[in-house]
Design an enzyme around this catalytic site. Structure first.
Site, mmCIF file in Angstrom:
data_model
loop_
_atom_site.group_PDB
_atom_site.id
_atom_site.type_symbol
_atom_site.label_atom_id
_atom_site.label_comp_id
_atom_site.label_asym_id
_atom_site.label_seq_id
_atom_site.Cartn_x
_atom_site.Cartn_y
_atom_site.Cartn_z
ATOM 1 N N TYR A 109 95.462 1.816 -48.296
ATOM 2 C CA TYR A 109 95.914 0.773 -47.364
ATOM 3 C C TYR A 109 96.301 -0.478 -48.140
ATOM 4 O O TYR A 109 95.568 -0.918 -49.020
ATOM 5 C CB TYR A 109 94.788 0.429 -46.376
ATOM 6 C CG TYR A 109 95.177 -0.679 -45.417
ATOM 7 C CD1 TYR A 109 95.715 -0.383 -44.170
ATOM 8 C CD2 TYR A 109 95.033 -2.022 -45.778
ATOM 9 C CE1 TYR A 109 96.097 -1.391 -43.300
ATOM 10 C CE2 TYR A 109 95.412 -3.038 -44.912
ATOM 11 C CZ TYR A 109 95.949 -2.710 -43.682
ATOM 12 O OH TYR A 109 96.335 -3.719 -42.827
ATOM 13 N N GLU A 197 102.721 -4.307 -43.540
ATOM 14 C CA GLU A 197 101.606 -3.369 -43.661
ATOM 15 C C GLU A 197 102.093 -1.995 -44.090
ATOM 16 O O GLU A 197 103.043 -1.464 -43.523
ATOM 17 C CB GLU A 197 100.873 -3.252 -42.320
ATOM 18 C CG GLU A 197 99.614 -2.405 -42.400
ATOM 19 C CD GLU A 197 98.958 -2.234 -41.032
ATOM 20 O OE1 GLU A 197 99.594 -1.658 -40.126
ATOM 21 O OE2 GLU A 197 97.811 -2.680 -40.874
#
Ligand code: ADP
Ligand code: MG
Length: 389
Positions: A109, A197
């Site tokens: 992530y 993101e």
């Protein structure tokens, strides 16, 4: 403003952030052609909607044959995808992204946000990628690294290395991650993003890093300065009522309660919603009609509120500072007559000429209640909404 994954990945590539080669498709034939063009022995068919959580909701389909590419495309196109981020109505699927499947060793992530606490752009990195990062933050916060960037110094090489170590990367991968982070940082600043993101950023079996998913939000207040970004806007993915509100200079956000709120001033609107909650009700919307309220704006505001079928009662909370309350009251009456408001309306007026305003509202015979203070107004509107439900 949001954009689609396939658009975000194009931007990524132009900033040196590696993303899988893929092609958008708006029909099963286009999807078939895209898969043939990409080649390989497996593809992923990804619904393009402005929301995450598509994988779990069936919006990301991994397939092995061209027949299944077409079947998955037919299945998704023309429908609506409901994920935990979309609300019950879901979002329309008009476009797909076709990509080759990649052999995933690990899902990581990486995101870049503005941390309001430190008032700095901040990278968030975690080796626990692929899943809901909010859940990771909640259950095992030690698995998440935050790195704040000093605005004068900019992104530093040692900050990239810290993220790389936290992600368990080695050797050439550290250089690759540095390139990705620099690309994200430049993209964020040059295009006035508010969030970037990558979830997941994958490590392939061969050790390469690749942005398998891409989400970019842009600052609504800056997007007018970026025609290339504005051109990527997809109105169909946005809330129709919120778009309409924008046209009339109203600040409107759809919520899922039963009490419509019309307030002048964002702070007062927040306080009004808090009070409605405190008294056991739930707001159907946030609506700031702004400072220079006039009859036209109030009419449009009523129309917006009433176009929501869940609304059982409306609370109007206006503070007459510059505008006088009796003028506002006449505006509200004109608007109610014009728009044919069928649900009860509670009005709280305070400020200059408040008494004259209340007197006007009380003399109409309409389904209208002039409250003498905000607490009573909230109690009254909650009771009326409950009685109507
Ligand atoms: P969302 O976040 O909306 O669920 P993602 O793009 O993250 O959508 O996809 C969900 C999951 O599907 C990923 O975590 C990954 O495991 C898998 N996936 C997505 N794209 C590919 C791809 N090109 N190759 C292999 N797996 C993929
Ligand atoms: Mg994802």
């Amino acid at each position: 403003m949001n954009i689609h994954e396939y658009q975000a990945k194009q931007l990524f590539r132009s900033y040196g952030i590696p993303a899988p080669e893929g092609r958008p498709a708006a029909s099963a034939q286009e999807a078939d052609r895209a898969a043939r063009g990409l080649g390989g022995a497996g593809w992923v068919v990804k619904a393009q909607v402005h929301a995450g959580g598509r994988g779990k909701a069936g919006g990301v389909k991994l397939v092995k044959t061209l027949e299944d590419v077409a079947a998955a495309s037919r299945d998704l196109l023309g429908g609506r995808l409901v994920t935990h981020q979309t609300g019950n109505a879901g979002l329309p699927v008009r476009n797909l992204l076709i990509e080759r499947t990649y052999p995933i060793k690990r899902e990581l992530y990486l995101s870049l946000i503005v941390d309001r606490g430190s008032e700095r752009m901040t990278f968030i990195a975690s080796a626990a990628g692929g899943m809901d990062i909010e859940a990771v933050a909640h259950e095992s916060p030690e698995q998440i690294l935050s790195v704040a960037i000093h605005p004068a110094a900019g992104l530093q090489a040692n900050q990239c290395r810290r993220c790389a170590y936290a992600l368990g990367l080695k050797g050439e991968q550290i250089k690759a991650l540095t390139g990705i982070m620099q690309g994200m940082y430049r993209l964020f600043l040059e295009k006035d993003a508010s969030q970037i993101e990558i979830n997941p950023l994958i490590e392939t079996e061969a050790g390469e890093l690749l942005a398998l998913d891409a989400k970019i939000n842009f600052d609504d207040n800056a997007v007018a300065a970026h025609p290339d970004i504005l051109a990527l806007r997809d109105h169909e993915q946005e809330d129709a009522k919120e778009n309409k509100a924008q046209q009339y200079g109203l600040n409107y956000i759809t919520l899922d309660g039963t009490i419509g709120c019309m307030v002048n001033g964002a702070g007062l609107a927040m306080a009004t919603m808090d009070l409605v909650k405190l008294k056991g009700g739930s707001p159907a919307n946030f609506l700031d009609v702004g400072g220079g309220t006039n009859v036209e704006k109030v009419c449009e505001a009523f129309k917006l509120i009433l176009s929501d079928g869940n609304v059982k009662a409306v609370l109007v909370n206006i503070f007459g500072g510059i505008v006088q309350c009796d003028i506002i009251a006449s505006g509200i009456l004109a608007a109610i007559k014009q728009v044919h408001v069928a649900v009860p309306v509670v009005v709280r007026l305070e400020g200059t000429n408040a008494e004259q305003g209340r007197a006007l509202l009380n003399s109409t015979g309409l389904n209208l209640y002039a409250a003498d203070d905000l607490t009573h107004a909230a109690e009254q509107v909650v009771a009326l909404a409950e009685a109507a439900a």
